[in-house]
Design a protein around this motif. Sequence first.
Motif, PDB file in Angstrom:
ATOM      1  N   GLY A  44     -33.059  -0.557   1.645  1.00  0.00           N
ATOM      2  CA  GLY A  44     -32.709   0.085   1.156  1.00  0.00           C
ATOM      3  C   GLY A  44     -33.291   1.386   1.629  1.00  0.00           C
ATOM      4  O   GLY A  44     -34.519   1.665   2.824  1.00  0.00           O
ATOM      5  N   VAL A  45     -34.031   2.425   0.434  1.00  0.00           N
ATOM      6  CA  VAL A  45     -34.757   3.655   1.319  1.00  0.00           C
ATOM      7  C   VAL A  45     -36.178   3.106   1.752  1.00  0.00           C
ATOM      8  O   VAL A  45     -36.391   3.632   2.786  1.00  0.00           O
ATOM      9  CB  VAL A  45     -34.301   4.838   0.231  1.00  0.00           C
ATOM     10  N   LEU A  46     -36.547   2.274   1.049  1.00  0.00           N
ATOM     11  CA  LEU A  46     -37.449   1.584   1.207  1.00  0.00           C
ATOM     12  C   LEU A  46     -38.152   1.305   2.318  1.00  0.00           C
ATOM     13  O   LEU A  46     -38.566   1.389   3.429  1.00  0.00           O
ATOM     14  CB  LEU A  46     -38.516   0.389   0.065  1.00  0.00           C
ATOM     15  N   GLY A  47     -36.803   0.046   3.267  1.00  0.00           N
ATOM     16  CA  GLY A  47     -36.603  -0.803   4.255  1.00  0.00           C
ATOM     17  C   GLY A  47     -36.943   0.691   4.914  1.00  0.00           C
ATOM     18  O   GLY A  47     -37.411   0.387   6.670  1.00  0.00           O
ATOM     19  N   GLU A 101     -36.242  11.304   6.369  1.00  0.00           N
ATOM     20  CA  GLU A 101     -35.645  12.260   6.152  1.00  0.00           C
ATOM     21  C   GLU A 101     -34.017  11.488   6.531  1.00  0.00           C
ATOM     22  O   GLU A 101     -32.974  11.203   5.701  1.00  0.00           O
ATOM     23  CB  GLU A 101     -35.732  13.583   7.613  1.00  0.00           C
ATOM     24  N   LEU A 102     -34.721  10.393   6.781  1.00  0.00           N
ATOM     25  CA  LEU A 102     -33.236   9.569   7.446  1.00  0.00           C
ATOM     26  C   LEU A 102     -32.486   8.514   6.538  1.00  0.00           C
ATOM     27  O   LEU A 102     -30.941   8.296   6.200  1.00  0.00           O
ATOM     28  CB  LEU A 102     -33.080   8.443   8.868  1.00  0.00           C
ATOM     29  N   ALA A 103     -33.621   8.319   5.613  1.00  0.00           N
ATOM     30  CA  ALA A 103     -33.168   7.476   4.175  1.00  0.00           C
ATOM     31  C   ALA A 103     -32.329   8.234   3.166  1.00  0.00           C
ATOM     32  O   ALA A 103     -31.401   7.626   3.027  1.00  0.00           O
ATOM     33  CB  ALA A 103     -34.754   6.935   3.611  1.00  0.00           C
ATOM     34  N   LEU A 104     -32.800   9.028   3.121  1.00  0.00           N
ATOM     35  CA  LEU A 104     -32.329  10.179   2.601  1.00  0.00           C
ATOM     36  C   LEU A 104     -30.913  10.634   3.450  1.00  0.00           C
ATOM     37  O   LEU A 104     -29.704  10.436   2.452  1.00  0.00           O
ATOM     38  CB  LEU A 104     -33.221  11.825   2.450  1.00  0.00           C
ATOM     39  N   ASP A 105     -30.845  10.884   4.116  1.00  0.00           N
ATOM     40  CA  ASP A 105     -29.305  11.059   5.294  1.00  0.00           C
ATOM     41  C   ASP A 105     -28.441   9.997   4.621  1.00  0.00           C
ATOM     42  O   ASP A 105     -27.444  10.381   4.182  1.00  0.00           O
ATOM     43  CB  ASP A 105     -29.256  11.480   6.550  1.00  0.00           C
ATOM     44  N   ILE A 106     -28.840   8.252   5.298  1.00  0.00           N
ATOM     45  CA  ILE A 106     -28.100   7.479   4.958  1.00  0.00           C
ATOM     46  C   ILE A 106     -27.881   7.318   3.422  1.00  0.00           C
ATOM     47  O   ILE A 106     -26.660   7.081   3.130  1.00  0.00           O
ATOM     48  CB  ILE A 106     -29.020   6.394   5.062  1.00  0.00           C
ATOM     49  N   PHE A 107     -28.321   7.789   2.266  1.00  0.00           N
ATOM     50  CA  PHE A 107     -27.888   7.827   0.931  1.00  0.00           C
ATOM     51  C   PHE A 107     -26.717   8.834   0.390  1.00  0.00           C
ATOM     52  O   PHE A 107     -25.873   8.333   0.300  1.00  0.00           O
ATOM     53  CB  PHE A 107     -29.044   7.972  -0.226  1.00  0.00           C
ATOM     54  N   ASP A 108     -27.316   9.904   0.303  1.00  0.00           N
ATOM     55  CA  ASP A 108     -26.227  11.073   0.738  1.00  0.00           C
ATOM     56  C   ASP A 108     -24.914  11.206   1.105  1.00  0.00           C
ATOM     57  O   ASP A 108     -23.868  11.287   0.307  1.00  0.00           O
ATOM     58  CB  ASP A 108     -27.434  12.539   0.739  1.00  0.00           C
ATOM     59  N   TYR A 109     -25.237  10.738   2.309  1.00  0.00           N
ATOM     60  CA  TYR A 109     -24.015   9.604   3.470  1.00  0.00           C
ATOM     61  C   TYR A 109     -23.137   9.081   2.981  1.00  0.00           C
ATOM     62  O   TYR A 109     -21.750   9.403   2.270  1.00  0.00           O
ATOM     63  CB  TYR A 109     -24.342  10.043   4.523  1.00  0.00           C
ATOM     64  N   ASP A 110     -23.690   8.595   2.290  1.00  0.00           N
ATOM     65  CA  ASP A 110     -22.916   6.504   1.325  1.00  0.00           C
ATOM     66  C   ASP A 110     -22.395   7.205  -0.005  1.00  0.00           C
ATOM     67  O   ASP A 110     -21.167   6.993  -0.228  1.00  0.00           O
ATOM     68  CB  ASP A 110     -23.612   5.427   1.622  1.00  0.00           C
ATOM     69  N   VAL A 111     -23.043   8.094  -0.870  1.00  0.00           N
ATOM     70  CA  VAL A 111     -22.739   8.582  -1.939  1.00  0.00           C
ATOM     71  C   VAL A 111     -21.395   9.623  -1.359  1.00  0.00           C
ATOM     72  O   VAL A 111     -19.930   9.396  -2.014  1.00  0.00           O
ATOM     73  CB  VAL A 111     -23.400   9.302  -2.418  1.00  0.00           C
ATOM     74  N   PHE A 161     -37.350   8.148  -4.682  1.00  0.00           N
ATOM     75  CA  PHE A 161     -37.558   8.879  -4.157  1.00  0.00           C
ATOM     76  C   PHE A 161     -38.035  10.304  -3.969  1.00  0.00           C
ATOM     77  O   PHE A 161     -37.778  11.399  -2.946  1.00  0.00           O
ATOM     78  CB  PHE A 161     -35.556   9.138  -4.526  1.00  0.00           C
ATOM     79  N   ARG A 162     -38.431  10.481  -4.993  1.00  0.00           N
ATOM     80  CA  ARG A 162     -39.351  11.783  -5.039  1.00  0.00           C
ATOM     81  C   ARG A 162     -40.316  11.125  -4.202  1.00  0.00           C
ATOM     82  O   ARG A 162     -40.880  12.613  -3.813  1.00  0.00           O
ATOM     83  CB  ARG A 162     -40.173  11.542  -6.582  1.00  0.00           C
ATOM     84  N   ASP A 163     -41.372  10.085  -3.734  1.00  0.00           N
ATOM     85  CA  ASP A 163     -42.277  10.064  -2.990  1.00  0.00           C
ATOM     86  C   ASP A 163     -41.838   9.940  -1.580  1.00  0.00           C
ATOM     87  O   ASP A 163     -42.318  10.928  -0.397  1.00  0.00           O
ATOM     88  CB  ASP A 163     -42.324   7.997  -2.867  1.00  0.00           C
ATOM     89  N   ILE A 164     -39.976  10.206  -1.289  1.00  0.00           N
ATOM     90  CA  ILE A 164     -39.789   9.838   0.362  1.00  0.00           C
ATOM     91  C   ILE A 164     -39.541  11.396   0.417  1.00  0.00           C
ATOM     92  O   ILE A 164     -39.406  11.789   1.726  1.00  0.00           O
ATOM     93  CB  ILE A 164     -38.473   9.345  -0.156  1.00  0.00           C
ATOM     94  N   GLU A 165     -38.090  12.366  -0.695  1.00  0.00           N
ATOM     95  CA  GLU A 165     -38.694  13.414  -0.607  1.00  0.00           C
ATOM     96  C   GLU A 165     -39.863  14.321  -0.268  1.00  0.00           C
ATOM     97  O   GLU A 165     -39.550  15.123   0.746  1.00  0.00           O
ATOM     98  CB  GLU A 165     -37.660  14.493  -1.716  1.00  0.00           C
ATOM     99  N   GLN A 166     -41.357  13.698  -0.412  1.00  0.00           N
ATOM    100  CA  GLN A 166     -42.382  14.594  -0.326  1.00  0.00           C
ATOM    101  C   GLN A 166     -42.643  13.974   1.107  1.00  0.00           C
ATOM    102  O   GLN A 166     -42.606  15.804   1.669  1.00  0.00           O
ATOM    103  CB  GLN A 166     -43.360  14.002  -1.132  1.00  0.00           C
ATOM    104  N   ALA A 167     -42.445  12.851   1.497  1.00  0.00           N
ATOM    105  CA  ALA A 167     -42.604  12.931   3.293  1.00  0.00           C
ATOM    106  C   ALA A 167     -41.267  13.931   3.747  1.00  0.00           C
ATOM    107  O   ALA A 167     -42.280  14.099   4.842  1.00  0.00           O
ATOM    108  CB  ALA A 167     -42.320  11.087   3.026  1.00  0.00           C
ATOM    109  N   ALA A 168     -40.330  13.512   3.478  1.00  0.00           N
ATOM    110  CA  ALA A 168     -39.803  14.331   4.599  1.00  0.00           C
ATOM    111  C   ALA A 168     -39.849  15.688   4.226  1.00  0.00           C
ATOM    112  O   ALA A 168     -40.345  16.147   5.791  1.00  0.00           O
ATOM    113  CB  ALA A 168     -38.038  14.246   3.676  1.00  0.00           C
ATOM    114  N   HIS A 169     -40.260  16.028   3.433  1.00  0.00           N
ATOM    115  CA  HIS A 169     -40.238  17.512   3.361  1.00  0.00           C
ATOM    116  C   HIS A 169     -41.724  18.251   4.439  1.00  0.00           C
ATOM    117  O   HIS A 169     -42.475  19.287   5.189  1.00  0.00           O
ATOM    118  CB  HIS A 169     -41.588  18.646   1.841  1.00  0.00           C
ATOM    119  N   GLU A 170     -42.269  16.734   4.333  1.00  0.00           N
ATOM    120  CA  GLU A 170     -43.824  16.556   5.503  1.00  0.00           C
ATOM    121  C   GLU A 170     -43.600  16.586   6.267  1.00  0.00           C
ATOM    122  O   GLU A 170     -44.431  16.164   7.918  1.00  0.00           O
ATOM    123  CB  GLU A 170     -44.888  15.758   4.347  1.00  0.00           C
ATOM    124  N   GLY A 171     -42.107  16.487   7.372  1.00  0.00           N
ATOM    125  CA  GLY A 171     -42.023  16.096   8.672  1.00  0.00           C
ATOM    126  C   GLY A 171     -41.832  14.646   9.073  1.00  0.00           C
ATOM    127  O   GLY A 171     -40.960  14.121  10.098  1.00  0.00           O
TER     128      GLY A 171
END
Length: 399
Positions: free
Chosen positions: A274-277, A300-310, A285-295
Amino acid sequence: MNVLVINAGSSSLKYQLFDMDTETVVAKGVCERIGIDGRLTHKPVSNGKPEFKAELPLPTHAEAINAVIEKLTSPEYGVISSLKEIGAVGHRVLHGGQKFSESVLINDTVIAAITECIPLGPLHNPANLMGIKACQKVMPGVPQVAVFDTAFHQTMPKHAYIYPIPYSYYEKYGLRRYGFHGTSHRYVSKIALEMLGIPAAGSRLITCHLGNGSSLAAVKDGKCVDTTMGLSPLEGLPMGTRSGSIDPTILSVMAANEGLTINQILDVLNKESGVLGVSGVSSDFRDIEQAAHEGNARAELALDIFDYDVKKYIGAYMAAMGGADAIVFTAGLGENGPETRERIVAGLEPLGICIDKEQNNVRGQQRDITGKGSKVKVFVIPTNEELVIARDTKEIVGK
Protein backbone atom coordinates in the motif's frame (compact mmCIF):
# COMPACT_ATOMS: atom_id res chain seq x y z
CA MET A 1 -32.61 0.46 26.67
CA ASN A 2 -28.82 0.29 26.92
CA VAL A 3 -26.93 -1.59 24.21
CA LEU A 4 -23.26 -2.57 24.57
CA VAL A 5 -21.45 -2.63 21.22
CA ILE A 6 -18.39 -4.88 21.02
CA ASN A 7 -15.66 -5.00 18.36
CA ALA A 8 -13.30 -7.81 19.35
CA GLY A 9 -9.87 -8.32 17.83
CA SER A 10 -7.37 -11.07 18.52
CA SER A 11 -5.73 -9.12 21.36
CA SER A 12 -8.09 -6.17 21.76
CA LEU A 13 -11.71 -5.37 22.52
CA LYS A 14 -13.29 -2.00 21.73
CA TYR A 15 -16.64 -1.11 23.25
CA GLN A 16 -19.30 1.59 23.41
CA LEU A 17 -22.38 1.66 25.64
CA PHE A 18 -25.39 3.36 24.01
CA ASP A 19 -28.49 4.74 25.63
CA MET A 20 -30.87 3.86 22.79
CA ASP A 21 -33.65 6.09 24.07
CA THR A 22 -31.49 9.02 22.96
CA GLU A 23 -29.02 7.12 20.71
CA THR A 24 -26.11 8.62 22.62
CA VAL A 25 -22.86 7.06 23.81
CA VAL A 26 -22.65 7.03 27.60
CA ALA A 27 -19.27 5.29 27.87
CA LYS A 28 -16.60 3.86 25.61
CA GLY A 29 -13.19 2.30 25.83
CA VAL A 30 -10.77 -0.37 24.73
CA CYS A 31 -9.05 -3.39 26.24
CA GLU A 32 -5.62 -3.88 24.69
CA ARG A 33 -2.89 -6.52 24.82
CA ILE A 34 -5.32 -9.25 25.88
CA GLY A 35 -3.35 -12.41 26.60
CA ILE A 36 -0.13 -10.41 26.99
CA ASP A 37 0.06 -7.89 29.84
CA GLY A 38 -3.32 -6.17 29.49
CA ARG A 39 -4.44 -2.54 29.46
CA LEU A 40 -7.88 -0.96 29.86
CA THR A 41 -8.89 2.55 28.86
CA HIS A 42 -12.43 3.45 29.96
CA LYS A 43 -14.07 6.82 29.38
CA PRO A 44 -17.47 7.83 30.78
CA VAL A 45 -19.11 10.26 28.37
CA SER A 46 -22.42 11.27 29.90
CA ASN A 47 -21.84 12.03 33.58
CA GLY A 48 -18.51 13.82 33.96
CA LYS A 49 -16.82 10.98 35.83
CA PRO A 50 -13.06 10.54 35.35
CA GLU A 51 -11.37 8.41 32.72
CA PHE A 52 -9.73 5.18 33.84
CA LYS A 53 -6.49 4.04 32.21
CA ALA A 54 -4.24 1.35 33.65
CA GLU A 55 -2.57 -1.97 33.07
CA LEU A 56 -4.72 -4.92 34.17
CA PRO A 57 -4.29 -8.67 33.90
CA LEU A 58 -6.44 -9.68 30.92
CA PRO A 59 -5.47 -13.27 30.08
CA THR A 60 -8.59 -13.86 27.93
CA HIS A 61 -11.48 -11.95 26.41
CA ALA A 62 -13.69 -13.13 29.28
CA GLU A 63 -11.52 -11.25 31.78
CA ALA A 64 -11.60 -8.25 29.45
CA ILE A 65 -15.42 -8.26 29.40
CA ASN A 66 -15.44 -8.65 33.18
CA ALA A 67 -13.17 -5.61 33.48
CA VAL A 68 -15.44 -3.60 31.16
CA ILE A 69 -18.54 -4.49 33.18
CA GLU A 70 -16.76 -3.65 36.44
CA LYS A 71 -15.85 -0.18 35.16
CA LEU A 72 -19.28 0.46 33.62
CA THR A 73 -20.91 -0.26 37.00
CA SER A 74 -18.27 1.07 39.41
CA PRO A 75 -19.17 3.99 41.73
CA GLU A 76 -16.10 5.96 40.65
CA TYR A 77 -16.08 5.40 36.88
CA GLY A 78 -19.45 3.86 36.09
CA VAL A 79 -22.45 5.03 34.09
CA ILE A 80 -24.93 2.32 35.13
CA SER A 81 -25.69 0.75 38.50
CA SER A 82 -25.62 -2.93 37.50
CA LEU A 83 -25.26 -5.42 34.67
CA LYS A 84 -29.05 -5.68 34.55
CA GLU A 85 -29.16 -2.27 32.88
CA ILE A 86 -27.52 -3.67 29.72
CA GLY A 87 -30.41 -4.90 27.61
CA ALA A 88 -28.41 -6.46 24.77
CA VAL A 89 -24.96 -6.74 23.19
CA GLY A 90 -24.22 -6.05 19.52
CA HIS A 91 -21.10 -7.59 17.98
CA ARG A 92 -19.25 -6.49 14.86
CA VAL A 93 -18.49 -9.64 12.87
CA LEU A 94 -16.26 -9.35 9.83
CA HIS A 95 -17.38 -12.19 7.56
CA GLY A 96 -20.81 -13.71 7.19
CA GLY A 97 -20.08 -15.29 3.82
CA GLN A 98 -23.23 -15.99 1.82
CA LYS A 99 -25.07 -17.08 4.94
CA PHE A 100 -26.07 -13.65 6.26
CA SER A 101 -27.56 -10.72 4.38
CA GLU A 102 -28.70 -8.97 7.56
CA SER A 103 -27.97 -8.82 11.27
CA VAL A 104 -29.17 -11.76 13.38
CA LEU A 105 -29.80 -12.82 16.97
CA ILE A 106 -26.92 -15.06 18.00
CA ASN A 107 -27.64 -18.69 18.83
CA ASP A 108 -25.72 -21.94 18.43
CA THR A 109 -26.63 -22.16 14.73
CA VAL A 110 -25.31 -18.64 14.08
CA ILE A 111 -22.09 -19.36 15.98
CA ALA A 112 -21.60 -22.50 13.87
CA ALA A 113 -22.15 -20.48 10.68
CA ILE A 114 -19.65 -17.78 11.75
CA THR A 115 -17.19 -20.58 12.53
CA GLU A 116 -17.70 -22.02 9.04
CA CYS A 117 -16.72 -18.62 7.61
CA ILE A 118 -13.32 -18.64 9.36
CA PRO A 119 -11.49 -19.71 6.15
CA LEU A 120 -12.90 -16.54 4.52
CA GLY A 121 -11.98 -14.32 7.49
CA PRO A 122 -9.11 -16.15 9.23
CA LEU A 123 -7.79 -13.10 11.10
CA HIS A 124 -11.07 -11.57 12.24
CA ASN A 125 -13.78 -14.20 12.63
CA PRO A 126 -11.97 -16.18 15.36
CA ALA A 127 -11.50 -12.94 17.33
CA ASN A 128 -15.14 -11.97 16.80
CA LEU A 129 -16.16 -15.40 18.12
CA MET A 130 -13.97 -14.93 21.18
CA GLY A 131 -15.82 -11.72 21.94
CA ILE A 132 -19.21 -13.39 21.51
CA LYS A 133 -18.34 -16.38 23.70
CA ALA A 134 -16.78 -14.15 26.35
CA CYS A 135 -19.99 -12.12 26.59
CA GLN A 136 -22.09 -15.28 26.75
CA LYS A 137 -19.94 -16.49 29.64
CA VAL A 138 -19.90 -13.23 31.57
CA MET A 139 -23.44 -12.07 30.68
CA PRO A 140 -25.57 -15.23 30.52
CA GLY A 141 -29.11 -14.56 29.38
CA VAL A 142 -28.34 -11.17 27.82
CA PRO A 143 -29.33 -11.24 24.11
CA GLN A 144 -26.43 -11.02 21.66
CA VAL A 145 -26.69 -9.81 18.05
CA ALA A 146 -24.20 -10.25 15.19
CA VAL A 147 -23.82 -7.41 12.68
CA PHE A 148 -21.76 -8.41 9.64
CA ASP A 149 -19.37 -6.24 7.61
CA THR A 150 -20.29 -8.26 4.53
CA ALA A 151 -24.10 -8.17 4.86
CA PHE A 152 -24.79 -4.88 3.03
CA HIS A 153 -22.97 -6.15 -0.06
CA GLN A 154 -25.06 -9.32 -0.39
CA THR A 155 -27.37 -7.46 -2.80
CA MET A 156 -24.68 -7.36 -5.50
CA PRO A 157 -25.74 -9.02 -8.76
CA LYS A 158 -23.95 -12.21 -9.71
CA HIS A 159 -22.00 -10.55 -12.53
CA ALA A 160 -20.48 -8.19 -9.95
CA TYR A 161 -19.40 -10.80 -7.42
CA ILE A 162 -18.36 -13.86 -9.46
CA TYR A 163 -14.65 -13.98 -10.34
CA PRO A 164 -13.69 -15.08 -13.87
CA ILE A 165 -11.96 -18.26 -12.66
CA PRO A 166 -13.29 -21.83 -12.98
CA TYR A 167 -16.84 -21.72 -11.61
CA SER A 168 -16.21 -24.85 -9.57
CA TYR A 169 -14.08 -22.82 -7.14
CA TYR A 170 -17.11 -20.71 -6.33
CA GLU A 171 -19.28 -23.79 -5.93
CA LYS A 172 -16.79 -25.69 -3.75
CA TYR A 173 -15.13 -22.94 -1.72
CA GLY A 174 -17.34 -19.87 -2.02
CA LEU A 175 -14.61 -17.91 -3.82
CA ARG A 176 -16.38 -14.69 -4.83
CA ARG A 177 -16.44 -10.98 -4.06
CA TYR A 178 -17.96 -10.29 -0.63
CA GLY A 179 -16.95 -6.72 0.19
CA PHE A 180 -16.39 -5.14 3.60
CA HIS A 181 -17.05 -1.86 5.46
CA GLY A 182 -20.68 -2.67 4.72
CA THR A 183 -21.99 -1.14 7.94
CA SER A 184 -20.25 2.15 7.09
CA HIS A 185 -21.44 2.20 3.46
CA ARG A 186 -24.96 1.43 4.64
CA TYR A 187 -24.95 4.24 7.21
CA VAL A 188 -23.57 7.02 5.01
CA SER A 189 -25.70 6.08 2.01
CA LYS A 190 -28.81 6.46 4.18
CA ILE A 191 -27.65 9.88 5.42
CA ALA A 192 -26.82 10.91 1.84
CA LEU A 193 -30.37 10.15 0.72
CA GLU A 194 -31.66 12.31 3.57
CA MET A 195 -29.35 15.15 2.51
CA LEU A 196 -30.50 14.80 -1.10
CA GLY A 197 -34.14 14.65 -0.02
CA ILE A 198 -34.89 11.78 -2.40
CA PRO A 199 -36.18 8.22 -1.93
CA ALA A 200 -33.93 5.20 -2.29
CA ALA A 201 -35.79 4.06 -5.40
CA GLY A 202 -34.05 5.48 -8.46
CA SER A 203 -31.07 6.83 -6.51
CA ARG A 204 -27.41 6.31 -7.43
CA LEU A 205 -24.67 6.90 -4.86
CA ILE A 206 -20.93 6.25 -4.71
CA THR A 207 -19.71 5.94 -1.13
CA CYS A 208 -15.98 6.31 -0.48
CA HIS A 209 -14.82 4.84 2.85
CA LEU A 210 -11.23 6.08 2.91
CA GLY A 211 -8.80 5.37 5.73
CA ASN A 212 -6.06 2.94 6.62
CA GLY A 213 -8.47 0.44 5.09
CA SER A 214 -10.37 1.82 2.12
CA SER A 215 -13.23 0.75 -0.12
CA LEU A 216 -15.82 2.22 -2.45
CA ALA A 217 -19.36 1.01 -3.00
CA ALA A 218 -21.84 1.64 -5.80
CA VAL A 219 -25.26 1.97 -4.18
CA LYS A 220 -28.30 1.90 -6.48
CA ASP A 221 -31.88 2.10 -5.22
CA GLY A 222 -30.44 2.03 -1.69
CA LYS A 223 -28.73 -1.32 -2.29
CA CYS A 224 -25.11 -2.19 -2.99
CA VAL A 225 -24.51 -3.26 -6.59
CA ASP A 226 -20.70 -3.31 -6.51
CA THR A 227 -17.79 -2.70 -4.15
CA THR A 228 -14.01 -2.63 -4.40
CA MET A 229 -12.99 -5.12 -1.72
CA GLY A 230 -13.36 -8.78 -2.66
CA LEU A 231 -13.00 -12.21 -1.11
CA SER A 232 -10.90 -10.46 1.52
CA PRO A 233 -10.18 -6.82 2.41
CA LEU A 234 -6.97 -7.07 0.34
CA GLU A 235 -8.60 -6.38 -3.02
CA GLY A 236 -9.41 -2.99 -4.48
CA LEU A 237 -7.72 0.28 -3.56
CA PRO A 238 -4.16 0.57 -2.25
CA MET A 239 -4.47 1.22 1.49
CA GLY A 240 -2.28 1.95 4.48
CA THR A 241 -0.40 -1.34 4.32
CA ARG A 242 -2.48 -3.40 1.84
CA SER A 243 -1.56 -3.58 -1.82
CA GLY A 244 -5.08 -3.57 -3.22
CA SER A 245 -5.58 -5.16 -6.64
CA ILE A 246 -2.40 -6.30 -8.39
CA ASP A 247 -1.44 -8.72 -11.15
CA PRO A 248 -1.49 -12.22 -9.56
CA THR A 249 1.70 -13.07 -11.46
CA ILE A 250 3.53 -10.82 -9.02
CA LEU A 251 3.04 -13.54 -6.38
CA SER A 252 4.86 -16.07 -8.58
CA VAL A 253 7.75 -13.67 -9.20
CA MET A 254 8.06 -12.91 -5.48
CA ALA A 255 8.05 -16.60 -4.62
CA ALA A 256 10.69 -17.45 -7.22
CA ASN A 257 13.05 -14.59 -6.48
CA GLU A 258 12.58 -14.08 -2.74
CA GLY A 259 11.98 -17.70 -1.70
CA LEU A 260 8.74 -16.76 0.04
CA THR A 261 5.82 -19.03 0.83
CA ILE A 262 2.27 -18.01 -0.12
CA ASN A 263 1.55 -17.04 3.50
CA GLN A 264 4.71 -14.92 3.64
CA ILE A 265 3.73 -13.20 0.39
CA LEU A 266 0.25 -12.49 1.74
CA ASP A 267 1.89 -10.97 4.83
CA VAL A 268 3.87 -8.64 2.56
CA LEU A 269 0.75 -7.69 0.60
CA ASN A 270 -1.31 -7.14 3.76
CA LYS A 271 1.23 -5.55 6.08
CA GLU A 272 4.11 -4.06 4.08
CA SER A 273 2.47 -2.75 0.91
CA GLY A 274 0.00 0.00 0.00
CA VAL A 275 1.09 3.58 0.63
CA LEU A 276 3.59 2.35 3.22
CA GLY A 277 5.31 0.14 0.68
CA VAL A 278 5.45 2.81 -2.02
CA SER A 279 6.39 5.77 0.19
CA GLY A 280 8.69 3.98 2.61
CA VAL A 281 7.52 6.63 5.09
CA SER A 282 4.42 5.47 6.92
CA SER A 283 0.98 3.89 6.59
CA ASP A 284 -0.52 7.10 8.02
CA PHE A 285 -1.65 9.44 5.26
CA ARG A 286 -0.91 12.45 7.46
CA ASP A 287 2.76 11.48 7.64
CA ILE A 288 2.87 10.83 3.90
CA GLU A 289 1.27 14.18 3.09
CA GLN A 290 3.81 15.93 5.31
CA ALA A 291 6.66 14.10 3.60
CA ALA A 292 5.24 14.99 0.17
CA HIS A 293 5.03 18.66 1.16
CA GLU A 294 8.70 18.44 2.12
CA GLY A 295 9.62 17.16 -1.34
CA ASN A 296 9.68 13.39 -0.81
CA ALA A 297 9.03 12.04 -4.32
CA ARG A 298 7.97 8.56 -3.23
CA ALA A 299 5.51 9.97 -0.72
CA GLU A 300 4.03 12.09 -3.50
CA LEU A 301 3.89 9.01 -5.73
CA ALA A 302 2.05 7.02 -3.06
CA LEU A 303 -0.59 9.74 -2.80
CA ASP A 304 -0.88 9.94 -6.60
CA ILE A 305 -1.44 6.19 -6.87
CA PHE A 306 -4.12 6.22 -4.17
CA ASP A 307 -5.97 9.26 -5.54
CA TYR A 308 -5.79 7.92 -9.10
CA ASP A 309 -7.32 4.57 -8.12
CA VAL A 310 -10.18 6.21 -6.19
CA LYS A 311 -10.82 8.45 -9.20
CA LYS A 312 -10.88 5.41 -11.54
CA TYR A 313 -13.41 3.56 -9.40
CA ILE A 314 -15.67 6.62 -9.19
CA GLY A 315 -15.69 6.79 -12.98
CA ALA A 316 -16.26 3.06 -13.30
CA TYR A 317 -19.19 3.08 -10.90
CA MET A 318 -20.77 6.05 -12.65
CA ALA A 319 -20.55 4.08 -15.88
CA ALA A 320 -22.01 0.95 -14.22
CA MET A 321 -24.97 2.86 -12.74
CA GLY A 322 -25.49 5.30 -15.59
CA GLY A 323 -24.47 8.28 -13.47
CA ALA A 324 -24.57 9.33 -9.83
CA ASP A 325 -26.64 11.62 -7.64
CA ALA A 326 -23.89 12.02 -5.05
CA ILE A 327 -20.34 11.09 -4.12
CA VAL A 328 -19.85 10.56 -0.38
CA PHE A 329 -16.53 10.76 1.46
CA THR A 330 -16.32 9.10 4.88
CA ALA A 331 -14.00 7.38 7.42
CA GLY A 332 -10.75 8.74 8.83
CA LEU A 333 -9.17 10.05 5.63
CA GLY A 334 -12.43 10.71 3.79
CA GLU A 335 -13.77 12.82 6.65
CA ASN A 336 -10.55 14.59 7.63
CA GLY A 337 -8.60 14.90 4.38
CA PRO A 338 -9.65 18.00 2.42
CA GLU A 339 -6.52 17.81 0.27
CA THR A 340 -7.23 14.16 -0.55
CA ARG A 341 -10.82 14.96 -1.53
CA GLU A 342 -9.65 17.85 -3.70
CA ARG A 343 -7.05 15.72 -5.48
CA ILE A 344 -9.54 12.90 -6.12
CA VAL A 345 -12.23 15.17 -7.56
CA ALA A 346 -9.77 17.19 -9.68
CA GLY A 347 -10.27 16.22 -13.31
CA LEU A 348 -13.76 14.82 -12.83
CA GLU A 349 -15.41 18.01 -14.11
CA PRO A 350 -16.30 16.35 -17.46
CA LEU A 351 -18.38 13.87 -15.42
CA GLY A 352 -20.23 16.76 -13.80
CA ILE A 353 -18.35 16.60 -10.49
CA CYS A 354 -16.62 19.50 -8.78
CA ILE A 355 -16.26 20.77 -5.22
CA ASP A 356 -16.34 24.14 -3.52
CA LYS A 357 -12.82 24.61 -2.09
CA GLU A 358 -14.02 26.77 0.77
CA GLN A 359 -16.73 24.31 1.82
CA ASN A 360 -14.25 21.46 1.38
CA ASN A 361 -12.07 22.92 4.12
CA VAL A 362 -13.74 20.79 6.78
CA ARG A 363 -12.65 17.92 9.00
CA GLY A 364 -14.95 15.44 10.71
CA GLN A 365 -18.17 17.33 10.01
CA GLN A 366 -21.17 16.53 7.85
CA ARG A 367 -21.21 19.00 4.98
CA ASP A 368 -22.29 19.50 1.40
CA ILE A 369 -19.06 20.46 -0.42
CA THR A 370 -20.57 20.54 -3.91
CA GLY A 371 -19.05 23.15 -6.23
CA LYS A 372 -20.93 25.63 -8.38
CA GLY A 373 -22.23 24.05 -11.57
CA SER A 374 -21.62 20.48 -10.36
CA LYS A 375 -24.32 18.10 -11.60
CA VAL A 376 -23.37 15.55 -8.93
CA LYS A 377 -23.56 16.38 -5.24
CA VAL A 378 -20.42 15.81 -3.14
CA PHE A 379 -20.85 15.18 0.59
CA VAL A 380 -18.63 14.65 3.62
CA ILE A 381 -20.50 12.39 6.06
CA PRO A 382 -18.84 11.08 9.24
CA THR A 383 -19.55 7.39 9.57
CA ASN A 384 -21.00 5.78 12.69
CA GLU A 385 -20.77 2.01 12.42
CA GLU A 386 -21.27 1.54 16.16
CA LEU A 387 -24.63 3.31 16.04
CA VAL A 388 -25.75 1.05 13.19
CA ILE A 389 -24.80 -1.99 15.27
CA ALA A 390 -26.67 -0.58 18.28
CA ARG A 391 -29.76 0.18 16.19
CA ASP A 392 -29.82 -3.28 14.63
CA THR A 393 -29.37 -4.85 18.05
CA LYS A 394 -32.25 -2.90 19.56
CA GLU A 395 -34.50 -3.68 16.61
CA ILE A 396 -33.78 -7.41 16.64
CA VAL A 397 -34.01 -7.83 20.41
CA GLY A 398 -37.24 -5.85 20.43
CA LYS A 399 -38.94 -8.11 17.90
